[in-house]
Design an enzyme around this catalytic site. Structure first.
Site, PDB file in Angstrom:
ATOM      1  N   ALA A   1      53.842  -1.836  38.770  1.00 23.32           N
ATOM      2  CA  ALA A   1      55.405  -3.020  38.676  1.00 23.32           C
ATOM      3  C   ALA A   1      55.311  -2.813  40.306  1.00 23.32           C
ATOM      4  O   ALA A   1      55.518  -1.215  40.366  1.00 23.32           O
ATOM      5  CB  ALA A   1      56.491  -2.971  38.078  1.00 23.32           C
TER       6      ALA A   1
ATOM      7  N   GLU B   1      49.361  -1.953  32.226  1.00 24.14           N
ATOM      8  CA  GLU B   1      48.866  -3.200  31.421  1.00 24.14           C
ATOM      9  C   GLU B   1      48.235  -4.510  31.421  1.00 24.14           C
ATOM     10  O   GLU B   1      48.372  -5.431  30.797  1.00 24.14           O
ATOM     11  CB  GLU B   1      50.908  -3.348  31.463  1.00 24.14           C
ATOM     12  CG  GLU B   1      51.447  -2.447  30.406  1.00 24.14           C
ATOM     13  CD  GLU B   1      52.984  -1.759  31.142  1.00 24.14           C
ATOM     14  OE1 GLU B   1      53.630  -2.146  32.397  1.00 24.14           O
ATOM     15  OE2 GLU B   1      53.406  -1.679  30.403  1.00 24.14           O
TER      16      GLU B   1
ATOM     17  N   GLY C   1      52.396  -1.217  34.964  1.00 25.46           N
ATOM     18  CA  GLY C   1      52.060  -2.205  35.456  1.00 25.46           C
ATOM     19  C   GLY C   1      50.789  -3.666  35.461  1.00 25.46           C
ATOM     20  O   GLY C   1      49.849  -3.356  35.059  1.00 25.46           O
TER      21      GLY C   1
ATOM     22  N   GLU D   1      55.687   5.497  33.623  1.00 27.87           N
ATOM     23  CA  GLU D   1      57.350   4.668  34.512  1.00 27.87           C
ATOM     24  C   GLU D   1      57.990   5.690  33.754  1.00 27.87           C
ATOM     25  O   GLU D   1      58.835   5.681  34.391  1.00 27.87           O
ATOM     26  CB  GLU D   1      57.022   3.620  32.836  1.00 27.87           C
ATOM     27  CG  GLU D   1      56.372   2.555  33.632  1.00 27.87           C
ATOM     28  CD  GLU D   1      55.495   2.494  32.871  1.00 27.87           C
ATOM     29  OE1 GLU D   1      54.946   3.491  31.922  1.00 27.87           O
ATOM     30  OE2 GLU D   1      54.656   1.437  33.029  1.00 27.87           O
TER      31      GLU D   1
HETATM   32  N1  CAA Z   1      55.327   0.385  43.929  1.00 24.05           N
HETATM   33  C1  CAA Z   1      55.866  -0.046  45.680  1.00 24.05           C
HETATM   34  N2  CAA Z   1      54.777   0.900  46.394  1.00 24.05           N
HETATM   35  C2  CAA Z   1      53.665   1.577  45.479  1.00 24.05           C
HETATM   36  C3  CAA Z   1      53.578   1.361  44.157  1.00 24.05           C
HETATM   37  C4  CAA Z   1      54.106   1.289  43.564  1.00 24.05           C
HETATM   38  N3  CAA Z   1      53.812   0.809  42.274  1.00 24.05           N
HETATM   39  N4  CAA Z   1      52.292   2.825  44.173  1.00 24.05           N
HETATM   40  C5  CAA Z   1      52.236   3.403  44.941  1.00 24.05           C
HETATM   41  N5  CAA Z   1      52.903   1.873  46.694  1.00 24.05           N
HETATM   42  C6  CAA Z   1      52.843   2.418  47.423  1.00 24.05           C
HETATM   43  C7  CAA Z   1      53.658   3.431  48.612  1.00 24.05           C
HETATM   44  O1  CAA Z   1      54.800   3.448  48.172  1.00 24.05           O
HETATM   45  C8  CAA Z   1      53.169   3.729  49.665  1.00 24.05           C
HETATM   46  O2  CAA Z   1      53.939   2.850  50.194  1.00 24.05           O
HETATM   47  P1  CAA Z   1      54.273   3.943  51.990  1.00 24.05           P
HETATM   48  O3  CAA Z   1      52.527   3.820  52.407  1.00 24.05           O
HETATM   49  O4  CAA Z   1      54.644   2.573  52.299  1.00 24.05           O
HETATM   50  O5  CAA Z   1      55.359   4.688  51.555  1.00 24.05           O
HETATM   51  C9  CAA Z   1      51.454   3.070  48.932  1.00 24.05           C
HETATM   52  O6  CAA Z   1      51.606   2.406  48.217  1.00 24.05           O
HETATM   53  C10 CAA Z   1      50.229   4.074  49.188  1.00 24.05           C
HETATM   54  O7  CAA Z   1      50.717   4.820  48.148  1.00 24.05           O
HETATM   55  P2  CAA Z   1      50.435   7.219  47.991  1.00 24.05           P
HETATM   56  O8  CAA Z   1      51.023   7.270  50.022  1.00 24.05           O
HETATM   57  O9  CAA Z   1      51.577   7.062  47.236  1.00 24.05           O
HETATM   58  O10 CAA Z   1      49.292   7.377  47.788  1.00 24.05           O
HETATM   59  P3  CAA Z   1      48.439   8.354  47.706  1.00 24.05           P
HETATM   60  O11 CAA Z   1      47.009   8.137  47.086  1.00 24.05           O
HETATM   61  O12 CAA Z   1      49.262   9.536  47.444  1.00 24.05           O
HETATM   62  O13 CAA Z   1      48.904   8.181  45.637  1.00 24.05           O
HETATM   63  C11 CAA Z   1      49.482   7.338  43.774  1.00 24.05           C
HETATM   64  C12 CAA Z   1      48.515   7.189  44.902  1.00 24.05           C
HETATM   65  C13 CAA Z   1      49.141   8.819  42.615  1.00 24.05           C
HETATM   66  C14 CAA Z   1      48.759   5.543  43.013  1.00 24.05           C
HETATM   67  C15 CAA Z   1      50.929   6.662  43.841  1.00 24.05           C
HETATM   68  O14 CAA Z   1      51.206   6.356  45.167  1.00 24.05           O
HETATM   69  C16 CAA Z   1      51.845   6.467  42.313  1.00 24.05           C
HETATM   70  O15 CAA Z   1      51.658   7.823  42.346  1.00 24.05           O
HETATM   71  N6  CAA Z   1      52.410   5.486  42.706  1.00 24.05           N
HETATM   72  C17 CAA Z   1      53.004   4.741  41.663  1.00 24.05           C
HETATM   73  C18 CAA Z   1      52.468   4.357  40.087  1.00 24.05           C
HETATM   74  C19 CAA Z   1      53.906   4.414  38.877  1.00 24.05           C
HETATM   75  O16 CAA Z   1      54.623   5.515  38.687  1.00 24.05           O
HETATM   76  N7  CAA Z   1      52.858   3.081  38.059  1.00 24.05           N
HETATM   77  C20 CAA Z   1      53.903   2.504  37.555  1.00 24.05           C
HETATM   78  C21 CAA Z   1      55.350   1.800  38.318  1.00 24.05           C
HETATM   79  S1  CAA Z   1      56.517   1.156  37.150  1.00 24.05           S
HETATM   80  C22 CAA Z   1      56.139   0.468  36.197  1.00 24.05           C
HETATM   81  O17 CAA Z   1      55.167  -0.584  35.980  1.00 24.05           O
HETATM   82  C23 CAA Z   1      56.749  -0.393  35.116  1.00 24.05           C
HETATM   83  C24 CAA Z   1      55.881  -1.285  33.658  1.00 24.05           C
HETATM   84  O18 CAA Z   1      55.623  -1.160  33.219  1.00 24.05           O
HETATM   85  C25 CAA Z   1      56.726  -2.595  34.495  1.00 24.05           C
END
Ligand code: CAA
Length: 257
Positions: free
Chosen positions: A65, A111, A108, A131
């Protein structure tokens, strides 16, 4: 409806939906969720389509998400909009949906893949529910669906630590049905979808409903449901045709397609 965050395409009788927010690794913001629901509902109602494939990019199916959109929300915001409740509408599609997952399927994203009817994974796929590292927990079914797929121990560990599972472990654990080389993922998913789309449509929809029912009910009620539906298929021309074709050693031509 024109879409900004997804791409849609018809390949014969298969609909291919591609998540398309490359700058955010296909993070699911509200616009993407709305567009995805709209596309799924439109293809579900489209007589030319028999099966859908949902995919992302090589790097990410979806990284979860959208954290930037969620960060400022209050409890009342989340409660009032019943945040992510609408994702259930994707699960309500009657036509089968295959998730073709390459790269990250996190939070998400994992999911969403599990909402689909089965998951084909590229050898690059990584699944996780991270999360907890963000101070929250799964909110689109992760704690429930992942547990049903992989069992309590693995699900608990993944949800409590955020550890990711690679494609091999995901296949071993029953989360994905098959692993495919990344370069062939979408073509193989479309080929699989074509096979499903070539079956009798109502039989495919009822089969999907019966398998899903097994998650919702007891074994004896599920068996009764299956039997009643199975009996009803004998009222259809497609049963006569399917069985006659086997006896005649030819391919069936189903009427309800
Ligand atoms: N939401 C918003 N933006 C996201 C995102 C997310 N879930 N995941 C990645 N992005 C964005 C980053 O912020 C980044 O944007 P900027 O260039 O503007 O900074 C861009 O995508 C590229 O991401 P990274 O630079 O982080 O890429 P990476 O290759 O270094 O890492 C990754 C990849 C390990 C997937 C890392 O992006 C990451 O950990 N993302 C978040 C994963 C996460 O925590 N997901 C759970 C979200 S909460 C949820 O989903 C709740 C639910 O159950 C409903």
């Amino acid at each position: 409806m024109a879409y900004d965050t997804i791409k849609t395409e018809k390949r014969g009788n298969v609909a291919l939906i591609t998540l398309n927010r490359p700058d955010a690794l296909n993070a699911l913001n509200s616009q993407l969720v709305d567009e995805l629901i709209d596309a799924v509902q439109a293809f579900d109602a489209d007589d030319a389509i028999g099966c859908m494939v949902l995919t992302g990019s090589e790097k990410a199916f979806a990284a979860g998400a959208d954290i930037k959109e969620m960060q400022p929300k209050t409890y009342m915001d989340a409660y009032k909009e019943d945040l992510f409740e609408k994702a259930n509408r994707i699960a309500e599609a009657r036509k089968p949906i295959i998730a073709a997952v390459g790269g990250y399927a996190l939070g998400g994203g994992c999911e969403l893949a599990m909402i689909c009817d089965f998951i084909l994974a590229a050898d690059t796929a990584k699944f996780g529910q991270p999360e907890i590292s963000l101070g929250v927990m799964p909110g689109i079914g992760g704690s429930q669906r992942l547990t049903r797929f992989v069992g309590k121990s693995k699900s608990m560990e993944m949800c409590l630590t955020g550890r990711m599972m690679d494609a091999e472990e995901a296949e071993r654990s029953g989360l994905v049905s098959r692993i495919i080389p990344a370069a062939d993922l979408v073509e193989e998913a479309v080929k699989t979808a074509e096979k499903i789309a070539g079956m009798s449509r109502p039989v495919a929809a009822l089969t999907k409903e019966a398998v899903n029912r097994s998650y919702e009910t007891t074994l004896s009620e599920g068996l009764r449901f299956e039997r009643r539906v199975f009996h009803s298929l004998f009222a259809m021309e497609d049963q006569k045709e399917g069985m006659a074709a086997f006896i005649d050693k030819r391919k069936p031509t189903f009427k309800h397609k």
